[in-house]
Each structure stands twice: as C-alpha cells, then as structure tokens.
Design a protein around this motif. Structure first.
Motif, PDB file in Angstrom:
ATOM      1  N   UNK A  46       2.985  73.680  24.202  1.00  0.00           N
ATOM      2  CA  UNK A  46       3.792  72.581  24.732  1.00  0.00           C
ATOM      3  C   UNK A  46       5.238  72.785  24.253  1.00  0.00           C
ATOM      4  N   UNK A  47       6.170  72.931  25.184  1.00  0.00           N
ATOM      5  CA  UNK A  47       7.540  73.268  24.779  1.00  0.00           C
ATOM      6  C   UNK A  47       8.220  72.126  24.020  1.00  0.00           C
ATOM      7  N   UNK A  48       7.990  70.931  24.487  1.00  0.00           N
ATOM      8  CA  UNK A  48       8.541  69.732  23.841  1.00  0.00           C
ATOM      9  C   UNK A  48       7.390  68.753  23.666  1.00  0.00           C
ATOM     10  N   UNK A  49       7.411  68.000  22.613  1.00  0.00           N
ATOM     11  CA  UNK A  49       6.385  66.980  22.414  1.00  0.00           C
ATOM     12  C   UNK A  49       6.319  66.065  23.637  1.00  0.00           C
ATOM     13  N   UNK A  50       5.120  65.931  24.187  1.00  0.00           N
ATOM     14  CA  UNK A  50       4.873  65.075  25.353  1.00  0.00           C
ATOM     15  C   UNK A  50       4.056  63.857  24.899  1.00  0.00           C
ATOM     16  N   UNK A  51       4.385  62.692  25.416  1.00  0.00           N
ATOM     17  CA  UNK A  51       3.625  61.491  25.075  1.00  0.00           C
ATOM     18  C   UNK A  51       3.332  60.701  26.341  1.00  0.00           C
ATOM     19  N   UNK A  52       2.233  60.003  26.309  1.00  0.00           N
ATOM     20  CA  UNK A  52       1.894  59.113  27.421  1.00  0.00           C
ATOM     21  C   UNK A  52       2.928  57.993  27.480  1.00  0.00           C
ATOM     22  N   UNK A  53       3.381  57.693  28.682  1.00  0.00           N
ATOM     23  CA  UNK A  53       4.475  56.733  28.825  1.00  0.00           C
ATOM     24  C   UNK A  53       4.093  55.321  28.381  1.00  0.00           C
ATOM     25  N   UNK A  54       2.807  55.028  28.282  1.00  0.00           N
ATOM     26  CA  UNK A  54       2.399  53.713  27.777  1.00  0.00           C
ATOM     27  C   UNK A  54       2.920  53.505  26.357  1.00  0.00           C
ATOM     28  N   UNK A  55       3.063  54.593  25.622  1.00  0.00           N
ATOM     29  CA  UNK A  55       3.558  54.481  24.245  1.00  0.00           C
ATOM     30  C   UNK A  55       5.028  54.081  24.209  1.00  0.00           C
ATOM     31  N   UNK A  56       5.774  54.470  25.233  1.00  0.00           N
ATOM     32  CA  UNK A  56       7.186  54.075  25.288  1.00  0.00           C
ATOM     33  C   UNK A  56       7.301  52.562  25.312  1.00  0.00           C
ATOM     34  N   UNK A  99      12.873  63.422  16.374  1.00  0.00           N
ATOM     35  CA  UNK A  99      12.633  64.543  17.266  1.00  0.00           C
ATOM     36  C   UNK A  99      12.533  64.090  18.699  1.00  0.00           C
ATOM     37  N   UNK A 100      12.677  65.034  19.622  1.00  0.00           N
ATOM     38  CA  UNK A 100      12.587  64.693  21.037  1.00  0.00           C
ATOM     39  C   UNK A 100      11.154  64.399  21.454  1.00  0.00           C
ATOM     40  N   UNK A 101      11.035  63.537  22.432  1.00  0.00           N
ATOM     41  CA  UNK A 101       9.733  63.274  23.036  1.00  0.00           C
ATOM     42  C   UNK A 101       9.945  63.099  24.528  1.00  0.00           C
ATOM     43  N   UNK A 102       9.020  63.620  25.280  1.00  0.00           N
ATOM     44  CA  UNK A 102       9.099  63.561  26.730  1.00  0.00           C
ATOM     45  C   UNK A 102       7.936  62.683  27.204  1.00  0.00           C
ATOM     46  N   UNK A 103       8.275  61.522  27.738  1.00  0.00           N
ATOM     47  CA  UNK A 103       7.231  60.597  28.190  1.00  0.00           C
ATOM     48  C   UNK A 103       6.846  60.917  29.632  1.00  0.00           C
ATOM     49  N   UNK A 104       5.561  60.925  29.883  1.00  0.00           N
ATOM     50  CA  UNK A 104       5.068  61.187  31.223  1.00  0.00           C
ATOM     51  C   UNK A 104       3.876  60.278  31.497  1.00  0.00           C
ATOM     52  N   UNK A 105       3.725  59.887  32.745  1.00  0.00           N
ATOM     53  CA  UNK A 105       2.764  58.829  33.051  1.00  0.00           C
ATOM     54  C   UNK A 105       1.308  59.278  33.057  1.00  0.00           C
ATOM     55  N   UNK A 106       1.063  60.519  33.387  1.00  0.00           N
ATOM     56  CA  UNK A 106      -0.325  60.934  33.606  1.00  0.00           C
ATOM     57  C   UNK A 106      -0.906  61.803  32.501  1.00  0.00           C
ATOM     58  N   UNK A 107      -0.285  61.816  31.360  1.00  0.00           N
ATOM     59  CA  UNK A 107      -0.839  62.615  30.262  1.00  0.00           C
ATOM     60  C   UNK A 107      -2.218  62.043  29.886  1.00  0.00           C
ATOM     61  N   UNK A 108      -3.259  62.873  29.901  1.00  0.00           N
ATOM     62  CA  UNK A 108      -4.605  62.345  29.656  1.00  0.00           C
ATOM     63  C   UNK A 108      -4.931  62.077  28.188  1.00  0.00           C
ATOM     64  N   UNK A 109      -3.996  62.381  27.308  1.00  0.00           N
ATOM     65  CA  UNK A 109      -4.188  62.072  25.885  1.00  0.00           C
ATOM     66  C   UNK A 109      -2.979  61.267  25.409  1.00  0.00           C
ATOM     67  N   UNK A 110      -3.009  60.820  24.176  1.00  0.00           N
ATOM     68  CA  UNK A 110      -1.908  60.005  23.651  1.00  0.00           C
ATOM     69  C   UNK A 110      -0.623  60.808  23.555  1.00  0.00           C
TER      70      UNK A 110
END
Lengths: 140, 63
Positions: A46-56, A99-110
């Motif tokens: 994973x190039x940048x930390x990705x998080x489920x957008x619900x966490x935002x 650190x950077x985080x990239x929020x995305x809606x369909x990530x199947x994990x946290x």
C-alpha cells in the motif's frame, strides 16, 4: 531502541478480529481532539495508508476539505479518495506521529498501514515462520 | 444478533463480515456489530473499545 513484537492474528486464538494469517495490530487514530482505536493491517504493498471513510466521520474530518485524489486497487478500477493528515498512536512504540491517510469509501477493512508513512516510521520485520512480526521505531 | 453478541466465546460469523464490529479493548468480546460505524460509536463511544471490519474467510483479498 523501541521494538515490539506482534503475533500474526490467526495464531492468536484469544483475539477476535482478523480471521486470516495476517499482520494486524491496534492503532489509535487522532484528530482535532477526537480519537478512535481500530484493528489495522500492515500492508507493504500500500503506497499510502488507506482508511475506510467512515473513520473520517468519527474523527470529525470533512472529506470536502481534504485533497481529492484517486486510488487504484487490484481490479484496476480507480476509486475516489481524499487525502489528509492525522495522528497515529501505537502503545509502546514511542511518541504519536503525524502522517498522511487516504480515505476511501469501499475499503473492506478499517485501515491499511502503508509505505507513507508507516513504513517510514517503523522498520517492519515479518517472520511468518514464527507467527510474528516486529516493529522497530526508526526515528526514536 | 443478540445470541452472537451474548456468547463472547463465539468467533465472527457471516453476520459480521462486511460490517463494523465493536470489540472489548482486549479483543476477546464482541460487543455488537452494525453496517454503520457511527451507530456503534454512539452506543459505545470511542474510548475503551476497538473497532474492526472483519474479513470474510470465504473471500480472497489482494492486500
């Protein structure tokens, strides 16, 4: 030197959470006086930390004021994403770090802890044969 | 749902996959689950609780 060993989840039957043989740990995400603790997966691909957008939403982050970008997964399909910066806290591994985080809606994990900047902050030593992985803080 | 939540020895099931799950801080007890993370945080807050989205073991993941 700050160094902590974590068990691969599958071999830690007392813990719920990850079902598979995967490097997971607990991380507390913080922003604007809010915080939430999630089970996170360490993902070197994973190039940048990705998080489920619900966490935002739980951190009070308005995606409309984040930097809009795209992310691309294994299927090759691009998906909308929103970049910002938050604070990460891992017990026993030194001071909280931004650190950077990239929020995305369909990530199947946290959350997937990626190269920027989880792997910039820790040396990660996977030892699957021993059912563990080790994090060593590199800036401590 | 209540049976699953009540039995703290039970592992994740199909009811949990694809949803948010609230766990005790030691990750030994399932507190509840929902398709909405905010529904869980309204109930349990964000201190002394761990949130996760368990992976379905019937699926393969690329990450």
């Amino acid at each position: 030197m700050l160094k902590v060993e974590f068990p691969y989840c599958k071999f830690n039957p007392d813990f719920l959470g990850c079902n598979c043989d995967e490097p997971c740990l607990l991380v507390t995400l913080k922003e604007g006086g809010k915080e939430i603790t999630v089970e996170a997966m360490v993902d070197s691909g994973c190039t940048v930390t990705h998080a489920n957008s619900a966490l935002a939403g739980e951190l009070g982050i308005d995606l409309r004021i984040c930097i809009p970008t795209k992310t691309i997964g294994i299927s090759g399909e691009m998906e909308e994403a929103w970049m910002t910066e938050i604070t990460f806290s891992l017990p026993g591994l030194g001071d909280d770090f931004r650190g950077p985080v990239l929020f995305t809606k369909n990530l199947p994990v946290s959350i997937l802890l990626g190269q920027k900047n989880f792997f910039d902050t820790f040396d990660v030593h996977f030892q699957k044969s021993k059912h563990l992985f080790t994090l060593t803080r590199v800036d401590a | 749902m209540k049976d699953i939540v009540k039995n703290n020895k039970m592992r994740f099931t199909n009811d949990h996959y694809g949803k948010w799950v609230a766990l005790s801080p030691d990750r030994k007890v399932i507190l509840d689950y929902s398709s909405s993370l905010s529904a869980l945080t309204r109930k349990f807050g964000t201190k002394e609780v761990v949130y996760t989205k368990p992976q379905d073991p019937a699926l393969n993941y690329a990450f």
